[in-house]
Design a protein around this motif. Structure first.
Motif, PDB file in Angstrom:
ATOM      1  N   VAL A 137       0.842  -1.201   0.000  1.00 21.50           N
ATOM      2  CA  VAL A 137       0.000   0.000   0.000  1.00 21.50           C
ATOM      3  C   VAL A 137       0.874   1.247   0.000  1.00 21.50           C
ATOM      4  O   VAL A 137       0.629   2.200  -0.748  1.00 21.50           O
ATOM      5  N   GLY A 154      -6.940   4.791  -2.610  1.00 24.69           N
ATOM      6  CA  GLY A 154      -6.990   4.327  -4.003  1.00 24.69           C
ATOM      7  C   GLY A 154      -7.807   5.234  -4.888  1.00 24.69           C
ATOM      8  O   GLY A 154      -8.165   6.344  -4.533  1.00 24.69           O
ATOM      9  N   ARG A 311     -12.726  -2.284  -1.914  1.00 22.63           N
ATOM     10  CA  ARG A 311     -12.498  -0.856  -1.663  1.00 22.63           C
ATOM     11  C   ARG A 311     -12.400  -0.566  -0.169  1.00 22.63           C
ATOM     12  O   ARG A 311     -11.587   0.251   0.268  1.00 22.63           O
ATOM     13  N   ASP A 314      -9.148  -1.995   1.082  1.00 24.91           N
ATOM     14  CA  ASP A 314      -8.057  -1.112   0.673  1.00 24.91           C
ATOM     15  C   ASP A 314      -8.005   0.134   1.558  1.00 24.91           C
ATOM     16  O   ASP A 314      -6.921   0.613   1.919  1.00 24.91           O
ATOM     17  N   ASP A 317      -6.465  -0.753   4.870  1.00 29.82           N
ATOM     18  CA  ASP A 317      -5.015  -0.862   4.759  1.00 29.82           C
ATOM     19  C   ASP A 317      -4.361   0.500   4.575  1.00 29.82           C
ATOM     20  O   ASP A 317      -3.253   0.743   5.050  1.00 29.82           O
TER      21      ASP A 317
END
Length: 867
Positions: A137, A154, A311, A314, A317
């Motif tokens: 990440v 993201g 999503r 993510d 993270d």
């Protein structure tokens, strides 16, 4: 310096279960402090905190502002956390070896070692996968930053046009919810729905259990701005995850890297502008958010992916990968189109450091909502001098009688409109709710009549909950309040009724030519039912340590539920946490913490430390001023605060002092009323003389004016103006109020506060019904001394004093004079309650000439040194 951290070598159960003890760190090299040589008091603080965490104790530590308290606390707690993690790893390996040996004693050692190695590899796999995931990440973030793209969460996905729109189903949206009951349009039986709920709950539990709840530190403070400063301090250390990547070192992902999760409310983190626009307060914002998550609502929030959506994972993270504050997470959540509130919640279990404001830690309901499990974790509460009052405030509720009448009128109107469409269950509960509201309104009306003829009652009337409900009488007396509150929460009745009232208000304003009521007036009317519900909830939580007070405020009746015992609400934290650290710049007097927060905790479980200041003793002069220039004794008791001679003596002393002190002088007064008395007594004559020397400022009563007042005050010191006689002033003089907007959280460092003057002792109004009941309550606590009530009364005063005078010295090179203007400060009873870094070197000036000589000599020495 005073410490009893080593007073007892006994181990608590929490510490004993954790495995073999770690050696207590004792040298500067043992702590990864970000500066080459910590101050001795910083080392003392780190040692005390580290030992307390290791031994499962409650540490009460005082470290003056300006001594690097936050940085020192972070270094100590995270050093222990790192060492503890290694110990747990070693203990797991030893346990496996012992278990395999016991299971098959005939296996040769190499077989056992091979099995241990294999199983330890499996245990490490999850941690390694997490580290690799977060490293990826961070690498991705670096590329995105270089490409000027979205941040941690993201790239943003295209919005589905129908998502997030709040549906309007006509008046049906105002009908009560059925709570956990099956939806009305469901063809499934109640048994099948219950089974599905059980299975779904099991799946959710499994999902949660997949993510290990790693050992962590929960770090709480009063405000988000203080927590933001903590994040900045963390970035100075070697601990933060992702720090090395951002600096180009390329070593992120090491085992010791700490992931920070800053928790906040939806009010701070919601990025759904449609919901924010419709929800005019935090309660309605929470409800609107939860409504958009309900199964079958047809309008799921566009920013909240489902639990298994990549999503959201993510985003989790992204929170863990690099240290960010709340504002950063909100900006990146908007850029990515993913809710930062739920991203941070999802990240909590895998983080090692969680920051959060007091209210989210101290309320059991908030901890439950956020999924916070304190079991065997470390809790650090900074600015903990506020802790007792904060607990009492969180669990106390004030309800104006006008809100009762508004809520009753709204509910009557609602029932008339929807009675024919309500299920029998809802109709019954709403009728009972209305009976309770009308009964409470009648209690308020009767009190207003009695208070008009009885002076004693006009000061306030105290009731327990049973007595209050007996006065409610009728159907209200027979209502089970616990069941009623449960119904209100499940049905969301307060939101339904308030929403319906709001729709009628909007429709009436649209049809008529009259101007609609102001936003604040409409908000107060619509919020009435929510406030009533909060009050009823407090009554159900009253147990035997809550009281109800009826009082008058400018002729209007107030009903207030007050909590008397903060210990019981804090008991879950004490019971669950491995260790607790209460830290502050001024923690004295600490006796209240023992008696009111930890009455059943044995004294040997405490570790205490009161640090000296990092400044040299020559940089602080604290004087008790017992007598004025005209030989009149200073004793500002409530009964003589209107004495014109005493006020004139104070004015003469201040006029003399401001001529001796350069730059900024801050004078703390007991109350706004006393400030008004001074202005009247001194008149334009003395005030003009003061203004000739230093430009005068007064603490504003409006919070909105604080920043501008402080800016003008600083400007008057940095660039002194000419006075009316055309001569330059020597700075500025600020009159502030103890417990007001300038007595806490505002720094009068360097030239802003070369002298802080504390006038009198700001004792609370002993005639207050609430205070009297609280004093009676502490007298009845187990083990309470005969003087417990007076101790409480004095401690409340001195805690406010200590916070005010602590505004003076804010860093290692600062210097200031503190004047305690009241002869009672010379008594041992009062001096013993001052912070030790102040109280140990107090000089008692018997007359004003001695005090003035001390002030002049202090600043003469500073000028001679060129500082």
């Amino acid at each position: 310096m005073e410490t009893n951290a080593e007073a007892s070598s006994s181990r608590t159960p929490a510490a004993a279960e954790a495995g073999p003890a770690l050696p207590h760190l004792a040298t500067p090299e043992s702590f990864p402090f970000p500066y080459p040589q910590p101050y001795s008091i910083q080392l003392d603080l780190m040692r005390t905190v580290f030992a307390a965490l290791e031994d499962g104790k409650i540490a009460i530590v005082e470290s003056p502002t300006g001594t690097g308290k936050s940085l020192t606390l972070l270094t100590a707690t995270l050093s222990w956390l790192s060492a503890h993690g290694k110990r747990l790893d070693d203990a797991a390996e030893a346990d496996l070896r012992a278990r395999f040996t016991a299971e098959d004693p005939d296996d040769p050692p190499w077989v056992i070692e091979s099995a241990v190695k294999r199983h330890m590899g499996e245990l490490h796999a999850a941690a390694e996968a997490r580290a690799a995931r977060l490293a990826a990440v961070r690498e991705k973030e670096g590329r995105l930053r270089r490409a000027n793209a979205a941040g941690a969460f993201g790239r943003k996905r295209a919005r589905v046009a129908t998502e997030g729109d709040v549906e309007d189903k006509g008046e049906d949206r105002f009908l009560p919810d059925d709570g956990d009951a099956a939806p009305a349009d469901s063809n499934l039986s109640a048994e099948v729905m219950a089974l599905m709920a059980t299975l779904d709950g099991g799946r959710k539990k499994e999902e949660q259990e997949e993510e290990e709840n790693v050992p962590k530190v929960y770090f709480a403070s009063r405000t988000h701005s203080q927590l933001r400063q903590l994040t900045a301090e963390l970035l100075k250390t070697t601990f933060p995850a992702g720090k090395e990547d951002e600096e180009g070192e390329g070593t992120a992902g090491a085992d010791d890297n700490i992931s920070l999760v800053p928790l906040a409310s939806r009010k701070q983190m919601c990025i759904n502008d449609k919901v924010r626009a419709r929800a005019r307060d935090e309660t309605r914002l929470n409800e609107a958010c939860l409504d958009l998550q309900k199964s079958g609502s047809g309008a799921r929030c566009e920013f909240l992916p489902k639990a298994d959506d990549p999503r959201l994972l993510d985003a989790r993270d992204g929170v863990l990968a690099t240290v960010r504050d709340i504002e950063d997470l909100v900006l990146e959540g908007r850029a990515a189109g993913v809710c930062p509130y739920y991203a941070t919640r999802r990240a909590v279990r895998q983080s090692q450091l969680v920051t959060l404001p007091y209210n989210l830690l101290l309320q059991a309901s908030a901890r439950e909502a956020l999924g916070i499990d304190l079991t065997s974790q470390v809790v650090v509460i900074d600015e903990a001098h506020n802790l007792i009052d904060t607990l009492l405030g969180i669990y106390s509720t004030t309800l104006p009688a006008s809100h009762l009448s508004n809520a009753a009128a709204q509910l009557t109107q609602y029932l008339a409109r929807f009675r024919s469409r309500l299920k029998p269950r809802h109709a019954l509960w709403i009728s009972q709710t209305l009976a309770v509201l009308r009964g409470l309104g009648k209690v308020c009306d009767n009190y207003a009549i009695d208070a008009g003829t009885d002076k004693a009652k006009a000061k306030g009337e105290l009731l327990d909950v049973n007595a209050l409900m007996a006065r409610v009488g009728g159907a209200g007396d027979a209502v089970n309040l616990i069941e009623l509150v449960r119904y209100l929460k499940e049905s969301k009745l307060s939101r339904k009724v308030s929403g319906y009232a709001e729709s009628l208000e909007e429709a009436a304003a649209a049809k008529s030519e009259r101007r609609p009521r102001t936003t604040s007036a409409r908000h107060a009317s619509i919020a009435a039912f929510h406030n009533v519900e909060a009050f009823l909830l407090s009554l159900t939580d009253a147990r035997d340590d809550g009281r109800v007070i009826l009082s008058l405020d400018n002729g209007a009746v107030l009903v207030k539920y007050v909590l008397l015992n903060p210990a019981e609400r804090f008991a879950d934290v004490v019971k669950s946490a491995r260790a607790i650290v209460l830290a502050g710049g001024t923690m004295e007097p600490v006796s209240d913490f023992y008696s009111q927060l930890f009455p059943s905790v044995p004294r040997e479980r405490f570790a205490t430390l009161s640090c000296a200041h990092v400044i040299p003793k020559s940089n602080l002069l604290t004087q008790v001023v017992s007598r004025g220039p005209r030989k009149l004794d200073f004793e500002f008791k409530f009964s003589n605060r209107g004495d014109d001679a005493l006020l004139a003596e104070l004015g003469a002393a201040l006029l003399s002092a401001v001529g001796l002190v350069p730059d900024g002088v801050v004078v703390f007064l007991p109350s706004y009323a006393f400030l008004d008395k001074l202005k009247t007594a001194w008149g334009s004559s003395l005030l003009d003389k003061l203004d000739q020397k230093k430009k005068l400022f007064y603490e504003p009563q409006s919070a909105a004016e604080v920043d501008s007042t402080l800016r003008d005050y600083a400007r008057a010191i940095d660039a002194p103006e000419l006075n009316a006689a055309g001569r330059p002033r020597t700075g500025a003089l600020m009159f502030a109020v103890v417990g007001g907007k300038l007595s806490e959280g505002i720094n009068f460092s360097d030239r802003l506060g070369r002298c802080v003057v504390m006038v009198g002792l700001p004792f609370a109004n002993v005639g207050s019904v609430e205070l009297q009941e609280r004093m009676r309550y502490v007298e009845r606590l187990p083990g309470a001394s005969k003087d417990a009530a007076n101790e409480l009364y004095t401690n409340l005063c001195m805690r406010a004093v200590n916070q005010s005078i602590g505004r003076a010295i804010r860093h290692a090179n600062d210097y200031a004079v503190i004047l305690l203007v009241d002869r009672r400060y010379a008594t041992q009873r009062i001096r013993s309650r001052l912070p030790k870094w102040i109280g140990e070197d107090v000089v008692v000036a018997d007359d004003w000439s001695a005090a003035a000589k001390g002030i002049a000599g202090f600043f003469r020495e500073k000028r001679a040194r060129g500082v």
